[in-house]
Design a protein around this motif. Structure first.
Motif, short mmCIF file in Angstrom:
data_model
loop_
_atom_site.label_atom_id
_atom_site.label_comp_id
_atom_site.label_asym_id
_atom_site.label_seq_id
_atom_site.Cartn_x
_atom_site.Cartn_y
_atom_site.Cartn_z
N GLU A 128 2.26 -17.98 -5.71
CA GLU A 128 1.25 -18.68 -5.37
C GLU A 128 0.05 -17.99 -4.48
O GLU A 128 -1.00 -17.95 -4.50
N SER A 129 0.65 -17.43 -3.29
CA SER A 129 -0.09 -17.03 -2.23
C SER A 129 -1.15 -15.82 -2.93
O SER A 129 -2.27 -15.42 -2.37
N GLU A 130 -0.64 -15.01 -4.05
CA GLU A 130 -1.07 -13.55 -4.25
C GLU A 130 -1.82 -14.04 -5.75
O GLU A 130 -2.80 -13.06 -5.90
N ALA A 131 -1.57 -15.06 -6.45
CA ALA A 131 -2.19 -15.47 -7.85
C ALA A 131 -3.59 -15.45 -7.70
O ALA A 131 -4.45 -15.33 -8.26
N ALA A 132 -4.11 -16.23 -6.56
CA ALA A 132 -5.53 -16.63 -6.35
C ALA A 132 -5.78 -16.63 -5.17
O ALA A 132 -5.34 -17.64 -4.20
N ALA A 133 -6.86 -15.81 -4.64
CA ALA A 133 -7.30 -15.85 -3.26
C ALA A 133 -8.42 -17.13 -3.17
O ALA A 133 -9.11 -17.45 -4.19
N PRO A 134 -8.91 -17.71 -2.16
CA PRO A 134 -9.71 -18.59 -1.95
C PRO A 134 -11.10 -18.24 -2.85
O PRO A 134 -11.54 -17.21 -2.58
N ALA A 135 -12.00 -19.28 -3.05
CA ALA A 135 -13.09 -18.86 -3.48
C ALA A 135 -14.08 -18.22 -2.76
O ALA A 135 -14.92 -17.38 -2.89
N SER A 136 -13.79 -18.45 -1.32
CA SER A 136 -14.65 -17.77 -0.34
C SER A 136 -14.47 -16.39 0.19
O SER A 136 -14.90 -15.88 0.81
N ALA A 137 -13.23 -15.91 -0.58
CA ALA A 137 -12.92 -14.58 -0.26
C ALA A 137 -13.75 -13.45 -0.67
O ALA A 137 -14.59 -13.50 -1.59
N PRO A 138 -14.08 -12.39 0.37
CA PRO A 138 -14.86 -11.40 0.03
C PRO A 138 -14.70 -10.48 -1.19
O PRO A 138 -13.46 -10.40 -1.28
N VAL A 139 -15.67 -10.05 -1.71
CA VAL A 139 -15.12 -9.20 -3.13
C VAL A 139 -15.54 -7.88 -2.60
O VAL A 139 -16.56 -7.54 -2.08
N PRO A 140 -14.42 -7.08 -2.71
CA PRO A 140 -14.48 -5.84 -2.14
C PRO A 140 -15.76 -5.00 -2.91
O PRO A 140 -15.86 -5.02 -3.96
N THR A 141 -16.54 -4.20 -2.16
CA THR A 141 -17.77 -3.31 -2.66
C THR A 141 -17.38 -2.08 -2.86
O THR A 141 -18.10 -1.08 -2.35
N VAL A 142 -16.29 -1.86 -3.68
CA VAL A 142 -15.91 -0.51 -3.92
C VAL A 142 -15.99 -0.35 -5.48
O VAL A 142 -15.71 -1.17 -6.22
N ALA A 143 -16.09 0.89 -5.87
CA ALA A 143 -16.09 1.08 -7.44
C ALA A 143 -14.76 0.91 -7.70
O ALA A 143 -13.83 1.34 -7.22
N ALA A 144 -14.71 0.58 -9.08
CA ALA A 144 -13.42 0.59 -9.70
C ALA A 144 -12.56 1.64 -9.89
O ALA A 144 -13.20 2.57 -10.35
N ALA A 145 -11.57 1.85 -9.41
CA ALA A 145 -10.58 2.80 -9.43
C ALA A 145 -9.80 3.09 -10.82
O ALA A 145 -9.34 1.99 -11.19
N PRO A 146 -9.54 4.20 -11.51
CA PRO A 146 -8.59 4.20 -12.41
C PRO A 146 -7.28 3.68 -12.37
O PRO A 146 -6.72 3.74 -11.11
N ALA A 147 -6.79 3.13 -13.26
CA ALA A 147 -5.58 2.32 -13.22
C ALA A 147 -4.35 3.31 -12.77
O ALA A 147 -4.42 4.40 -13.26
N SER A 148 -3.60 2.96 -11.86
CA SER A 148 -2.30 3.89 -11.52
C SER A 148 -1.04 3.62 -12.27
O SER A 148 -0.99 2.53 -12.85
N THR A 149 -0.47 4.79 -12.48
CA THR A 149 0.90 4.47 -13.06
C THR A 149 2.19 4.20 -12.07
O THR A 149 3.29 3.96 -12.53
#
Length: 226
Positions: A128-149
């Motif tokens: 529950e705690s990890e599935a959805a952060a509150p709507a007010s949560a800041p969106v990280p302003t970083v470029a998307a990184a390649p998916a890690s294995t």
């Protein structure tokens, strides 16, 4: 993976690293739910090992954990500590006809998890705690990184009950050349801020990043999924 119910104590001193609990039987750092059995309050944090010959109750908690659970300094409180791991999907095996198989074969990394009856509620709370952060949560302003294995490509620096402490920690990481992310989350109507760095693309890169982080004084940092 780990579960114990015992007396816990905060010694009254401020502590670094956010929300954590230490116990003599702990081995590797784990993500845990720390629950006050009397009030049924709980908080998500980290588990570490403490020296067995240290005086006092078996469980030692940080100042942030005590604040989240409303535990008074110097007052032993019965706590339940439950550690869980999620199973990671095994990496796909290469085509048996490919040249890579002829050169080498690698076993996929898998982490097993069992959900026993006493742990079911703890698992649901983490989801529950990890599935959805509150709507007010800041969106990280970083470029998307390649998916890690990697199963756990991120490094968690700490969980903080005070937003300013999380911001100060993130700034220290930026000054050192890293790109931290702060997750504004809540659990059981209690708000907390989680600071992570990553993702790493390889085990070697992740280990080097962990050593850098711990060199800055964040000795409680450990690998997490996200």
């Amino acid at each position: 993976m780990f579960q114990v119910t015992d007396q816990g104590l905060w010694d009254g001193r401020p502590s670094l690293g956010g929300v954590w609990v230490a116990h003599p039987d702990a081995t590797d750092p784990e993500r845990v739910i720390i629950r006050d059995t009397g009030s049924d309050r709980f908080v998500i944090g980290a588990l570490f090992r403490r020296e067995r010959d240290n005086p006092g109750p078996a469980l030692q908690i940080s100042s942030d954990a005590a604040a989240a659970l409303n535990i008074i300094a110097g007052q032993p409180t019965e706590l339940n500590v439950t550690a869980l791991r999620r199973a990671a999907e095994p990496e796909p095996l290469p085509d048996p006809a490919s040249e890579e198989v002829a050169a080498a074969s690698a076993a996929p990394e898998t982490i097993e998890a069992q959900s026993l009856d006493p742990i079911a509620a703890a698992s649901a709370a983490i989801d529950e705690s990890e599935a959805a952060a509150p709507a007010s949560a800041p969106v990280p302003t970083v470029a998307a990184a390649p998916a890690s294995t990697l199963a756990r490509p991120y490094i968690q620096i700490g969980i903080f009950s005070i937003e300013e402490n999380a911001n100060n920690t993130a700034q220290a990481l930026r000054t050192a050349g890293m790109v931290p992310t702060i997750y504004d989350q809540s659990s059981s109507s209690r708000r907390f801020w989680r600071v992570v760095v990553g993702p790493s693309q390889s085990s070697a890169e992740r280990q080097q990043l962990l050593e850098t982080v711990r060199g800055l004084g964040f000795q409680d940092a450990y690998f997490v999924t996200n």
